[in-house]
Scaffold this motif. Structure first.
Motif, PDB file in Angstrom:
ATOM      1  N   THR A 176      33.274  40.192  36.542  1.00 21.63           N
ATOM      2  CA  THR A 176      32.871  40.072  35.141  1.00 21.63           C
ATOM      3  C   THR A 176      31.376  39.868  34.988  1.00 21.63           C
ATOM      4  O   THR A 176      30.834  40.052  33.914  1.00 21.63           O
ATOM      5  CB  THR A 176      33.611  38.908  34.467  1.00 21.63           C
ATOM      6  OG1 THR A 176      33.404  37.705  35.221  1.00 21.63           O
ATOM      7  CG2 THR A 176      35.085  39.194  34.380  1.00 21.63           C
ATOM      8  N   ASP A 230      35.763  50.489  21.036  1.00 22.24           N
ATOM      9  CA  ASP A 230      35.782  49.166  21.648  1.00 22.24           C
ATOM     10  C   ASP A 230      36.151  48.063  20.657  1.00 22.24           C
ATOM     11  O   ASP A 230      36.820  47.093  21.012  1.00 22.24           O
ATOM     12  CB  ASP A 230      34.426  48.870  22.281  1.00 22.24           C
ATOM     13  CG  ASP A 230      34.173  49.742  23.497  1.00 22.24           C
ATOM     14  OD1 ASP A 230      35.067  50.539  23.848  1.00 22.24           O
ATOM     15  OD2 ASP A 230      33.085  49.636  24.092  1.00 22.24           O
ATOM     16  N   ILE A 272      35.150  42.295  25.757  1.00 23.90           N
ATOM     17  CA  ILE A 272      36.486  42.878  25.855  1.00 23.90           C
ATOM     18  C   ILE A 272      37.164  42.440  27.141  1.00 23.90           C
ATOM     19  O   ILE A 272      38.358  42.122  27.153  1.00 23.90           O
ATOM     20  CB  ILE A 272      36.416  44.420  25.785  1.00 23.90           C
ATOM     21  CG1 ILE A 272      36.008  44.863  24.384  1.00 23.90           C
ATOM     22  CG2 ILE A 272      37.753  45.049  26.174  1.00 23.90           C
ATOM     23  CD1 ILE A 272      35.902  46.356  24.209  1.00 23.90           C
ATOM     24  N   GLN A 273      36.400  42.392  28.230  1.00 24.24           N
ATOM     25  CA  GLN A 273      36.983  41.970  29.497  1.00 24.24           C
ATOM     26  C   GLN A 273      37.389  40.494  29.450  1.00 24.24           C
ATOM     27  O   GLN A 273      38.402  40.104  30.031  1.00 24.24           O
ATOM     28  CB  GLN A 273      36.009  42.218  30.648  1.00 24.24           C
ATOM     29  CG  GLN A 273      36.688  42.170  32.012  1.00 24.24           C
ATOM     30  CD  GLN A 273      35.764  42.608  33.121  1.00 24.24           C
ATOM     31  OE1 GLN A 273      35.023  41.793  33.659  1.00 24.24           O
ATOM     32  NE2 GLN A 273      35.805  43.884  33.468  1.00 24.24           N
ATOM     33  N   TYR A 331      40.168  51.039  31.647  1.00 25.17           N
ATOM     34  CA  TYR A 331      39.083  51.118  30.657  1.00 25.17           C
ATOM     35  C   TYR A 331      38.316  49.800  30.606  1.00 25.17           C
ATOM     36  O   TYR A 331      37.075  49.781  30.607  1.00 25.17           O
ATOM     37  CB  TYR A 331      39.656  51.457  29.289  1.00 25.17           C
ATOM     38  CG  TYR A 331      38.602  51.713  28.235  1.00 25.17           C
ATOM     39  CD1 TYR A 331      37.974  52.949  28.141  1.00 25.17           C
ATOM     40  CD2 TYR A 331      38.230  50.712  27.338  1.00 25.17           C
ATOM     41  CE1 TYR A 331      37.005  53.185  27.176  1.00 25.17           C
ATOM     42  CE2 TYR A 331      37.267  50.933  26.374  1.00 25.17           C
ATOM     43  CZ  TYR A 331      36.655  52.172  26.293  1.00 25.17           C
ATOM     44  OH  TYR A 331      35.696  52.400  25.347  1.00 25.17           O
ATOM     45  N   VAL A 332      39.052  48.695  30.569  1.00 29.37           N
ATOM     46  CA  VAL A 332      38.407  47.384  30.521  1.00 29.37           C
ATOM     47  C   VAL A 332      37.601  47.140  31.796  1.00 29.37           C
ATOM     48  O   VAL A 332      36.525  46.542  31.762  1.00 29.37           O
ATOM     49  CB  VAL A 332      39.472  46.273  30.319  1.00 29.37           C
ATOM     50  CG1 VAL A 332      38.837  44.893  30.449  1.00 29.37           C
ATOM     51  CG2 VAL A 332      40.143  46.413  28.958  1.00 29.37           C
ATOM     52  N   GLU A 333      38.093  47.634  32.912  1.00 27.45           N
ATOM     53  CA  GLU A 333      37.400  47.466  34.189  1.00 27.45           C
ATOM     54  C   GLU A 333      36.060  48.187  34.181  1.00 27.45           C
ATOM     55  O   GLU A 333      35.145  47.824  34.930  1.00 27.45           O
ATOM     56  CB  GLU A 333      38.275  48.007  35.321  1.00 27.45           C
ATOM     57  CG  GLU A 333      37.898  47.484  36.692  1.00 27.45           C
ATOM     58  CD  GLU A 333      38.969  47.784  37.727  1.00 27.45           C
ATOM     59  OE1 GLU A 333      38.884  47.236  38.836  1.00 27.45           O
ATOM     60  OE2 GLU A 333      39.891  48.574  37.417  1.00 27.45           O
ATOM     61  N   GLU A 347      39.296  45.562  21.135  1.00 28.21           N
ATOM     62  CA  GLU A 347      39.111  44.109  21.144  1.00 28.21           C
ATOM     63  C   GLU A 347      40.064  43.434  20.153  1.00 28.21           C
ATOM     64  O   GLU A 347      40.711  42.428  20.474  1.00 28.21           O
ATOM     65  CB  GLU A 347      37.654  43.777  20.785  1.00 28.21           C
ATOM     66  CG  GLU A 347      37.324  42.300  20.872  1.00 28.21           C
ATOM     67  CD  GLU A 347      35.837  42.036  20.683  1.00 28.21           C
ATOM     68  OE1 GLU A 347      35.498  41.023  20.048  1.00 28.21           O
ATOM     69  OE2 GLU A 347      35.021  42.844  21.171  1.00 28.21           O
ATOM     70  N   ARG A 387      28.969  49.838  30.481  1.00 32.44           N
ATOM     71  CA  ARG A 387      29.819  50.922  30.972  1.00 32.44           C
ATOM     72  C   ARG A 387      28.948  52.098  31.370  1.00 32.44           C
ATOM     73  O   ARG A 387      28.105  52.554  30.602  1.00 32.44           O
ATOM     74  CB  ARG A 387      30.803  51.346  29.881  1.00 32.44           C
ATOM     75  CG  ARG A 387      31.708  52.482  30.317  1.00 32.44           C
ATOM     76  CD  ARG A 387      32.777  52.740  29.275  1.00 32.44           C
ATOM     77  NE  ARG A 387      32.246  53.233  28.037  1.00 32.44           N
ATOM     78  CZ  ARG A 387      32.297  52.561  26.896  1.00 32.44           C
ATOM     79  NH1 ARG A 387      32.813  51.367  26.852  1.00 32.44           N
ATOM     80  NH2 ARG A 387      31.798  53.061  25.784  1.00 32.44           N
ATOM     81  N   ARG A 425      43.773  48.674  31.418  1.00 30.93           N
ATOM     82  CA  ARG A 425      43.091  47.961  32.492  1.00 30.93           C
ATOM     83  C   ARG A 425      41.921  48.768  33.059  1.00 30.93           C
ATOM     84  O   ARG A 425      40.829  48.234  33.266  1.00 30.93           O
ATOM     85  CB  ARG A 425      44.081  47.617  33.603  1.00 30.93           C
ATOM     86  CG  ARG A 425      43.433  46.844  34.750  1.00 30.93           C
ATOM     87  CD  ARG A 425      44.425  46.423  35.818  1.00 30.93           C
ATOM     88  NE  ARG A 425      43.749  45.711  36.877  1.00 30.93           N
ATOM     89  CZ  ARG A 425      43.446  44.422  36.853  1.00 30.93           C
ATOM     90  NH1 ARG A 425      43.765  43.704  35.766  1.00 30.93           N
ATOM     91  NH2 ARG A 425      42.829  43.837  37.847  1.00 30.93           N
ATOM     92  N   TYR A 485      40.611  40.427  27.496  1.00 34.13           N
ATOM     93  CA  TYR A 485      41.678  40.974  28.350  1.00 34.13           C
ATOM     94  C   TYR A 485      42.174  39.910  29.325  1.00 34.13           C
ATOM     95  O   TYR A 485      43.379  39.745  29.536  1.00 34.13           O
ATOM     96  CB  TYR A 485      41.147  42.199  29.096  1.00 34.13           C
ATOM     97  CG  TYR A 485      42.081  42.750  30.148  1.00 34.13           C
ATOM     98  CD1 TYR A 485      43.094  43.639  29.820  1.00 34.13           C
ATOM     99  CD2 TYR A 485      41.944  42.376  31.489  1.00 34.13           C
ATOM    100  CE1 TYR A 485      43.947  44.147  30.794  1.00 34.13           C
ATOM    101  CE2 TYR A 485      42.793  42.873  32.459  1.00 34.13           C
ATOM    102  CZ  TYR A 485      43.789  43.765  32.110  1.00 34.13           C
ATOM    103  OH  TYR A 485      44.641  44.256  33.068  1.00 34.13           O
ATOM    104  N   LEU A 542      43.674  43.507  21.545  1.00 30.28           N
ATOM    105  CA  LEU A 542      43.879  42.543  22.624  1.00 30.28           C
ATOM    106  C   LEU A 542      44.002  41.120  22.080  1.00 30.28           C
ATOM    107  O   LEU A 542      44.782  40.303  22.592  1.00 30.28           O
ATOM    108  CB  LEU A 542      42.738  42.629  23.635  1.00 30.28           C
ATOM    109  CG  LEU A 542      42.691  43.897  24.487  1.00 30.28           C
ATOM    110  CD1 LEU A 542      41.423  43.924  25.343  1.00 30.28           C
ATOM    111  CD2 LEU A 542      43.926  44.011  25.376  1.00 30.28           C
TER     112      LEU A 542
END
Length: 479
Positions: A442, A237, A372-373, A363-365, A241, A36, A361, A376, A244
């Motif tokens: 990803t 995070d 985490i992605q 944040y995960v992006e 996780e 990130r 979304r 998701y 999710l």
């Protein structure tokens, strides 16, 4: 000596400059170890939901989801005439005597209802009585007027609780259930009974009980959504996780309960019996008679029209869509919006609060290539699976039975809410697929960004200059 002093000054300057550059690089936009970028964090909105007040504020519980926690199974003694008809609807439908009994009813004072549970139960009882009155004689015997003794209190109660005066997901599923064994944990439809039944006996009960179990399995996901949005704000995070994972597991359990519909419900019973008796006043049967609705005597001289009971009016999938950032085609969004008025007001407000809350979304992006992605995406795939299974159910219970009626000029494949299910459900499923992150996104963190490359070049240049100056300074002692 002057040359040596000059070299020493230059050396000290480069050392100081190197320290400054390193500090600046550490505090300005350095990519995080998880991929990130510090300059690209999504701006987190303040959560509008608090897990500690979900029950009080939105009528949502972790154990039962959107379903009523403890619905009433009988109305107070004053409303015994309603109890007597509602509890005997199965027999009265078989004998075609519902209308005879309804026309004998006195006009009761609905204001004698007291608790919230009593108002909701009364809505359910009158909904079932109304459906029995309308559909007693099938498609050919639809009445044009609902008697005042039912119409007036039904309409007034509907205005009080904010649900239209027609059978819908709320009064057929969310408040129409009870445990067979109070001590046993709910694990499937066999652990439940409906409070009221119309005309399809045990199969009708199974249909609604299997639907109720989907609600029960959803409960943990609703609370995890709130936890996930808070984690986005806090940039926790690990918590995100975990939340999710809870959501994904809950949706998988929902799928398993939905599949169990086949264990106790046959396509013929659903298509020929249940589908009709839970239909609304915009159904093909009404249109075939040239009716635009049902006149509620004592309420309106003009016909009033509402949709029937439809799974589209449930709050689960709209909440998951809002939480996971799944967007649909504008035409589908418009149709989904039409069913919002059939949801309890607090549930619709909850969906809105989740939609306006911190974006999971976004944040995960900002975490390309992270675990985490991956999780998701698993949530999205679970929602896709649910929608795939729902499509299979519609095919089994509506499309295939409809295709057997070749004598009809047109196949009636509309849902009980008056919608063409296949077109809508395929659109919703496809939107869920499109929302999933692709491999290109990803794996993006495996590439070196231009910003990080620039940092490396600057640092390397400064280090080389510093080393060169140091060596020159050492050599100057021999000059």
């Amino acid at each position: 000596m002057c040359s040596s002093a000059l070299v020493d000054v230059v050396y000290r300057f480069y050392c100081a400059f190197l320290c400054v550059v390193i500090v600046l690089m550490m505090t300005s936009g350095t990519p995080h170890s998880d991929g990130r970028n510090g300059d690209c964090k999504p701006t987190a909105r303040v959560p509008l939901c608090d897990r500690r007040t979900l029950k009080e504020q939105y009528d949502v519980t972790e154990e039962f989801g959107f379903a009523s926690e403890s619905p009433l199974t009988e109305l107070p003694e004053y409303f015994k005439p309603w109890n007597d008809i509602a509890f005997n609807l199965q027999q009265l439908m078989e004998q075609k005597r519902v209308r005879n009994e309804v026309e004998k009813l006195p006009l009761l004072d609905h204001n004698r209802l007291e608790s919230k549970a009593e108002w909701e139960a009364a809505h359910m009882f009158l909904a079932y009585i109304t459906q029995g009155y309308v559909w007693q004689d099938g498609d050919d015997g639809i009445p044009e007027v609902l008697p005042e003794a039912v119409a007036v209190p039904y309409y007034a109660i509907s205005e009080r609780i904010g649900i239209p005066p027609t059978m819908n997901y709320f009064n057929a599923v969310l408040v129409n259930w009870k445990r067979k064994d109070e001590e046993k944990r709910l694990s499937g439809p066999e652990d439940l009974e409906t409070v009221l039944t119309l005309g399809a006996g045990s199969e009708e009960q199974w249909f609604f009980n299997a639907t109720l179990m989907v609600e029960v399995e959803c409960g943990p996901a609703l609370y995890a959504i709130v936890d996930a949005q808070q984690a986005v704000v806090d940039q926790e995070d690990t918590t995100l996780e975990e939340a999710l994972i809870v959501i994904e597991r809950a949706v998988i359990k929902m799928v398993k309960q939905l599949k169990r519909m086949r264990d106790g419900l046959t396509p013929d019973t659903f298509f020929h019996v249940i589908r009709q008796i839970i239909s609304g006043w915009d159904s093909p049967a009404f249109r075939a008679k040239g009716l635009t609705g049902l006149i509620y005597e004592g309420v309106s001289d003009e016909p009033l029209s509402w949709k029937g009971n439809s799974g589209i009016a449930n709050s689960i999938l709209p909440t998951l869509d809002a939480a996971l950032g799944i967007t649909h085609r504008p035409s589908d969004e418009v149709l989904l919006g039409e069913f919002t008025e059939y949801m309890p007001g607090k549930h619709a407000t909850f969906i809105s609060a989740v939609a306006r809350g911190p974006s999971i979304r976004e944040y995960v992006e900002s975490l390309p290539g992270s675990n985490i992605q991956v999780i998701y995406n698993k949530c999205l795939k679970a929602v896709q699976l649910f929608r795939d299974v729902h499509l299979q159910m519609v095919t089994r219970y509506i499309i295939i039975p409809a295709s057997k009626h070749v004598q009809k000029k047109e196949k009636d494949t509309t849902g009980t809410g008056g919608t063409d299910f296949m077109v809508l459900l395929k659109g919703l499923r496809d939107s869920t697929i499109k929302a999933q992150f692709s491999k290109r996104i990803t794996t993006e963190s495996n590439r070196t960004s231009p910003q990080s490359t620039g940092h490396v070049v600057i640092l390397a240049t400064v280090v080389v200059c510093a080393v060169a100056t140091f060596l020159y300074r050492k050599l100057s002692w021999f000059i």
